[in-house]
Design a protein around this motif. Structure first.
Motif, mmCIF file in Angstrom:
data_model
loop_
_atom_site.group_PDB
_atom_site.id
_atom_site.type_symbol
_atom_site.label_atom_id
_atom_site.label_comp_id
_atom_site.label_asym_id
_atom_site.label_seq_id
_atom_site.Cartn_x
_atom_site.Cartn_y
_atom_site.Cartn_z
ATOM 1 N N GLY A 52 18.236 -21.496 9.143
ATOM 2 C CA GLY A 52 17.028 -21.419 10.122
ATOM 3 C C GLY A 52 16.414 -19.940 10.510
ATOM 4 N N THR A 53 17.404 -19.071 10.729
ATOM 5 C CA THR A 53 17.064 -17.577 10.848
ATOM 6 C C THR A 53 16.421 -17.000 9.584
ATOM 7 N N LEU A 54 17.039 -17.562 8.480
ATOM 8 C CA LEU A 54 16.330 -16.900 7.033
ATOM 9 C C LEU A 54 15.074 -17.775 7.074
ATOM 10 N N TYR A 55 15.060 -18.680 7.407
ATOM 11 C CA TYR A 55 13.561 -19.469 7.226
ATOM 12 C C TYR A 55 12.537 -19.038 8.012
ATOM 13 N N ASP A 56 12.860 -18.402 9.258
ATOM 14 C CA ASP A 56 12.006 -17.802 10.059
ATOM 15 C C ASP A 56 11.576 -16.389 9.609
ATOM 16 N N PHE A 57 12.737 -15.573 9.128
ATOM 17 C CA PHE A 57 12.273 -14.287 8.731
ATOM 18 C C PHE A 57 11.482 -14.273 7.574
ATOM 19 N N PHE A 58 11.770 -15.256 6.270
ATOM 20 C CA PHE A 58 10.981 -15.178 5.261
ATOM 21 C C PHE A 58 9.673 -15.750 5.302
ATOM 22 N N THR A 59 9.437 -16.700 6.265
ATOM 23 C CA THR A 59 8.064 -17.184 6.420
ATOM 24 C C THR A 59 6.850 -16.510 7.274
ATOM 25 N N ARG A 60 7.417 -15.054 7.742
ATOM 26 C CA ARG A 60 6.592 -14.257 8.295
ATOM 27 C C ARG A 60 6.106 -12.898 7.257
ATOM 28 N N TRP A 61 5.281 -12.220 7.672
ATOM 29 C CA TRP A 61 4.915 -11.161 6.676
ATOM 30 C C TRP A 61 5.641 -10.294 6.297
ATOM 31 N N TYR A 62 6.770 -9.918 7.448
ATOM 32 C CA TYR A 62 7.612 -8.689 7.026
ATOM 33 C C TYR A 62 8.863 -9.329 6.314
ATOM 34 N N GLY A 63 8.791 -10.693 6.189
ATOM 35 C CA GLY A 63 9.911 -11.121 5.247
ATOM 36 C C GLY A 63 9.203 -11.095 3.719
ATOM 37 N N TRP A 64 7.935 -11.623 3.730
ATOM 38 C CA TRP A 64 7.467 -11.482 2.409
ATOM 39 C C TRP A 64 7.351 -10.090 1.957
ATOM 40 N N LEU A 65 7.045 -8.860 2.940
ATOM 41 C CA LEU A 65 7.256 -7.642 2.295
ATOM 42 C C LEU A 65 8.738 -7.222 1.820
ATOM 43 N N VAL A 66 9.704 -7.885 2.446
ATOM 44 C CA VAL A 66 11.045 -7.376 1.827
ATOM 45 C C VAL A 66 11.088 -8.034 0.643
ATOM 46 N N ILE A 67 10.640 -9.324 0.008
ATOM 47 C CA ILE A 67 10.769 -9.909 -1.022
ATOM 48 C C ILE A 67 10.000 -9.024 -2.037
ATOM 49 N N VAL A 68 8.814 -8.528 -1.798
ATOM 50 C CA VAL A 68 8.222 -7.623 -2.668
ATOM 51 C C VAL A 68 8.907 -6.378 -2.747
ATOM 52 N N ALA A 69 9.444 -5.823 -1.917
ATOM 53 C CA ALA A 69 10.231 -4.336 -2.012
ATOM 54 C C ALA A 69 11.720 -4.716 -2.896
ATOM 55 N N LEU A 70 12.053 -6.036 -2.664
ATOM 56 C CA LEU A 70 13.261 -6.198 -3.744
ATOM 57 C C LEU A 70 12.981 -6.229 -4.895
ATOM 58 N N MET A 71 11.906 -6.731 -5.326
ATOM 59 C CA MET A 71 11.240 -6.998 -6.759
ATOM 60 C C MET A 71 10.888 -5.671 -7.169
ATOM 61 N N LEU A 72 10.322 -4.880 -6.585
ATOM 62 C CA LEU A 72 9.999 -3.285 -6.882
ATOM 63 C C LEU A 72 11.136 -2.654 -7.237
ATOM 64 N N VAL A 73 12.538 -2.809 -6.552
ATOM 65 C CA VAL A 73 13.781 -2.144 -6.580
ATOM 66 C C VAL A 73 14.220 -2.504 -7.804
ATOM 67 N N ALA A 74 14.304 -3.955 -7.829
ATOM 68 C CA ALA A 74 14.936 -4.650 -9.103
ATOM 69 C C ALA A 74 14.420 -4.212 -10.372
ATOM 70 N N PHE A 75 13.023 -3.900 -10.555
ATOM 71 C CA PHE A 75 12.447 -3.832 -11.740
ATOM 72 C C PHE A 75 11.809 -2.373 -11.469
ATOM 73 N N SER A 76 12.436 -1.547 -10.966
ATOM 74 C CA SER A 76 11.812 -0.096 -10.825
ATOM 75 C C SER A 76 11.985 0.547 -12.058
ATOM 76 N N ASP A 77 12.939 0.417 -13.049
ATOM 77 C CA ASP A 77 13.144 0.935 -14.227
ATOM 78 C C ASP A 77 11.980 0.496 -15.207
ATOM 79 N N ASP A 78 11.496 -0.781 -15.284
ATOM 80 C CA ASP A 78 10.728 -1.375 -16.078
ATOM 81 C C ASP A 78 9.110 -0.792 -15.839
#
Length: 217
Positions: free
Chosen positions: A138-164
């Protein structure tokens, strides 16, 4: 190899999350309770069952035949009366009545002190029996359905694919460097054309001077 596995893992997790979020959102907008093989993962919208189940917790609900739901079972149902009308409510069955037509009428109540939402409702309003609560979800759902949660998702993708991303930018930059400027582009036919014109001018000039030097004229 380890980096590749890490990238695939992040993609799978993010993919599952995004697909689940879109699926649940579409179902809720359509007024349909999403379920897979008779099981639904639902977010509690009321505080009736606190402290056992808190507002915002995520629970697993199993669809059940009304005749198999008994007193003291914790169920989830769609409220149509009172202050909770229009919400999906979780409560404990305190009364079950079988009607002449074979249907059932239930009365459920929250365990929270002072909870008085004990009005009867039909079995058609029952979503199912609550099997368990999923901690933290429930806490994770609240976090990832807010703007800063989506920001974290984008940041994770950028870190994961930074070399590419870096390699792609470098290739584009190198390609631009290797591309000659318009003024530097060579035209192979141009020198040959200039030579032919020069030769023709020289020939015409020689003929002219030859005519002038000819004493017979």
């Amino acid at each position: 190899m380890i980096k590749k596995i890490g990238k695939i893992t992040i993609l799978v997790i993010l993919g599952i999350f995004l697909i689940s979020f879109i699926y649940v959102t579409v179902m809720r907008v359509a007024g349909i309770t999403p379920n897979i093989f008779g099981f639904s993962i639902m977010r509690v919208e009321t505080a009736n069952m606190e402290p056992a189940i808190r507002n915002g917790d995520v629970v697993v609900v199993q669809r059940k035949d009304p005749k198999n739901i008994n007193v003291n079972d914790v169920i989830t149902y769609r409220a149509t009366e009172g202050v909770e009308a229009g919400k999906t409510v979780t409560g404990q069955v305190v009364e079950k009545t079988e009607n002449p037509d074979g249907s059932y009428t239930f009365t459920a109540r929250g365990i929270k002190e002072g909870c008085v939402n004990d009005y009867p409702f039909s079995d058609s309003q029952v979503v199912g029996k609550v099997l368990c609560k999923i901690p933290v979800l429930g806490t994770l759902y609240d976090f990832f359905t807010r703007w800063y949660g989506w920001l974290v998702i984008v940041a994770l993708m950028l870190v994961a694919f930074s070399d590419d991303i870096y390699n792609l930018i470098r290739r584009i930059s190198d390609k631009k460097k290797d591309t000659p400027a318009p003024d530097e582009i060579k035209h192979p036919a141009q020198p040959q054309l200039n030579t032919e014109i020069g030769n023709e001018i020289s020939r015409q000039a020689d003929e002219l001077f030859t005519d002038l030097d000819d004493p017979t004229d």
